[in-house]
Design a protein around this motif. Structure first.
Motif, short mmCIF file in Angstrom:
data_model
loop_
_atom_site.label_atom_id
_atom_site.label_comp_id
_atom_site.label_asym_id
_atom_site.label_seq_id
_atom_site.Cartn_x
_atom_site.Cartn_y
_atom_site.Cartn_z
N PRO A 1 0.84 -1.21 0.00
CA PRO A 1 0.00 0.00 0.00
C PRO A 1 0.87 1.25 0.00
CG PRO A 1 -0.66 -1.54 1.73
CD PRO A 1 0.65 -2.02 1.21
N ILE A 2 0.37 2.30 -0.63
CA ILE A 2 1.06 3.58 -0.63
C ILE A 2 0.59 4.40 0.57
CG2 ILE A 2 1.50 5.71 -1.90
CD1 ILE A 2 0.78 4.24 -4.47
N ASP A 3 1.55 4.91 1.33
CA ASP A 3 1.23 5.86 2.39
C ASP A 3 1.02 7.22 1.73
OD1 ASP A 3 1.34 7.80 4.43
OD2 ASP A 3 2.74 6.62 5.62
N PRO A 4 -0.14 7.87 1.93
CA PRO A 4 -0.37 9.16 1.27
C PRO A 4 0.67 10.22 1.61
CG PRO A 4 -2.40 8.31 2.24
CD PRO A 4 -1.29 7.43 2.72
N THR A 5 1.36 10.06 2.75
CA THR A 5 2.33 11.08 3.17
C THR A 5 3.75 10.77 2.71
OG1 THR A 5 2.77 10.02 5.32
CG2 THR A 5 0.93 11.57 5.21
N GLU A 6 3.98 9.64 2.06
CA GLU A 6 5.33 9.32 1.57
C GLU A 6 5.61 10.10 0.28
OE1 GLU A 6 5.54 5.47 -1.18
OE2 GLU A 6 4.52 5.01 0.72
N PRO A 7 6.87 10.30 -0.07
CA PRO A 7 7.18 10.99 -1.32
C PRO A 7 6.64 10.22 -2.52
CG PRO A 7 9.13 10.85 0.08
CD PRO A 7 8.09 9.97 0.70
#
Length: 433
Positions: free
Chosen positions: A278-284
């Motif tokens: 999953p992608i963390d919305p706060t990651e670059p």
């Protein structure tokens, strides 16, 4: 063995441990298979690591014969050994044996060879340091290729009609919330750009004074959440945000998301070196081409920083700092690097540099607006093909490193570069104005 030689040997051993660990992550079915036109088979990169260090240490610096002429040719990056020819590499056991045999030669040479200060290959152990950094760089390439391998395997297991569902990101509860990033004012001034440190590459050398005017730089790289707003606003389908060449590229590639992103009804995912996560919305945001980065900046009414602005801001006003986070060395408090995780740490979790800017080392490489060109007085060393062949104005400079970049490369002066359409690497951006 001298203290310097012991330190070099220790770095070589540590790097090899990670290389062999990465080799264990490669599925057998993909070891000799090309998965992208840009890359050789992933197995070739492992053999190339051993070939390169033997070639420069033993063959070039010490004028000794190669351990195996045929393998040395097969594992060389030369025009007469095209990438399609590189599928004929040894199997997993053969690659491990070759890495062990060439490493034995290289360490024996380090132990027995005086580090002649008048020999540019031997001075301060240059060729061994060159081999070490080369191995570190290919570790990152291998991590990128693992993403491609997982992407290809998933695509082959899923028919096109079942692959991607594209609801608006705004409809995903997990992707709601704050999306703004503060802009930090940088007063500008004169600084020494580049470095003449012995361990640096030729394109970093020729340290020279540069004057940078006042500008503002984002406190953090563009996040996945911020990129999702560009997607939701049909940024990939609005030519007014793209240069002519960028729009042509977008249409040719049929790009609608960053390279490794997959949208589902529940959450966005990204192909990582370990598979889908999953992608963390706060990651670059990452796996983004220079064309995409330029279009995002136009949409956001910002711009990409120049290479000089980026390097100036990364120092945090510390004139002699080498690490691109603004202090003496890489730390996990200031950077995500070295494949300590399968993705970048959100910049908000990292300490700021003295300028108040976060994540300028590791995480994702950051595109700049600058073409990859030589510094004043540039001299190609140890060979033309590393830098000089790419200094014709087509490539764009990336700075800072990624979560897969090894600590020795997280230096303020390190220059990475790619053609504007490349997005298979761990590439992101930070806005300026």
């Amino acid at each position: 063995m001298s203290e310097l030689k012991e330190a070099i040997a220790r770095r070589l051993v540590e790097a090899r441990s990670k290389t062999l660990w990465l080799l264990d992550q490669v599925p057998d079915d993909f070891l000799r298979r090309r998965v992208h036109t840009f890359y050789s088979p992933i197995g070739w990169h492992f053999g190339h690591i051993g070939r390169t260090e033997e070639w420069w240490v033993s063959c070039e610096a010490l004028q000794r014969p190669c351990l195996d002429e045929h393998l040395s040719f097969l594992l060389a990056d030369t025009p007469d050994n095209p990438k399609d020819n590189r599928v004929s590499i040894p199997d997993r056991i053969g690659l491990k044996n070759y890495l062990a045999d060439t490493r034995e030669i290289v360490l024996e040479a380090l132990d027995r060879t005086p580090l002649d200060p008048d020999d540019p290959y031997l001075r301060e152990g240059y060729v061994w340091e060159f081999a070490h950094q080369h191995e570190c760089q290919h570790q990152e390439t291998i991590a990128e290729m693992l993403c491609l391998i997982h992407q290809r395997a998933w695509q082959e297991a899923n028919p096109p009609e079942a692959r991607v569902i594209q609801p608006a990101f705004g409809s995903l509860p997990s992707w709601s919330g704050e999306a703004r990033t503060a802009m930090v004012k940088i007063e500008g001034g004169a600084f020494t750009m580049g470095s003449d440190a012995s361990c640096g590459y030729d394109n970093e050398k020729g340290a020279h004074e540069v004057e940078v005017g006042p500008f503002s730089l984002a406190e953090a790289p563009v996040t996945a959440k911020q990129w999702s707003l560009f997607v939701d606003d049909h940024g990939y389908h609005r030519p007014e945000f793209w240069s002519q060449r960028g729009w042509e590229w977008r249409c040719e590639e049929d790009a609608t998301l960053p390279e490794y992103w997959i949208q589902t009804e529940d959450a966005p995912f990204i192909f990582s070196p370990a598979g889908l996560r999953p992608i963390d919305p706060t990651e670059p945001a990452s796996s983004i081409s220079w064309h995409e980065a330029e279009a995002y900046c136009m949409w956001a009414e910002k711009r990409l920083p120049t290479e000089a602005e980026w390097e100036f801001a990364s120092s945090g006003g510390v004139a002699d700092c080498a690490f691109s986070g603004g202090n003496e060395a890489a730390t996990t408090e200031m950077a995500s690097y070295g494949l300590s995780a399968w993705g970048p740490e959100p910049a908000r979790n990292l300490l700021p540099n003295p300028n108040g800017i976060r994540g300028m080392a590791g995480g994702t490489w950051e595109w700049t607006s600058s073409a990859f060109l030589p510094y004043p007085g540039f001299e190609a060393f140890p060979y033309e093909g590393y830098s000089a062949d790419h200094m014709k104005g087509e490539h764009r400079v990336c700075r800072g490193g990624s979560f897969a970049t090894a600590a020795p490369i997280l230096r303020r002066s390190f220059r990475n570069w790619y053609v504007p359409g490349y997005r298979q690497g761990f590439l992101g951006l930070r806005c300026a104005e």
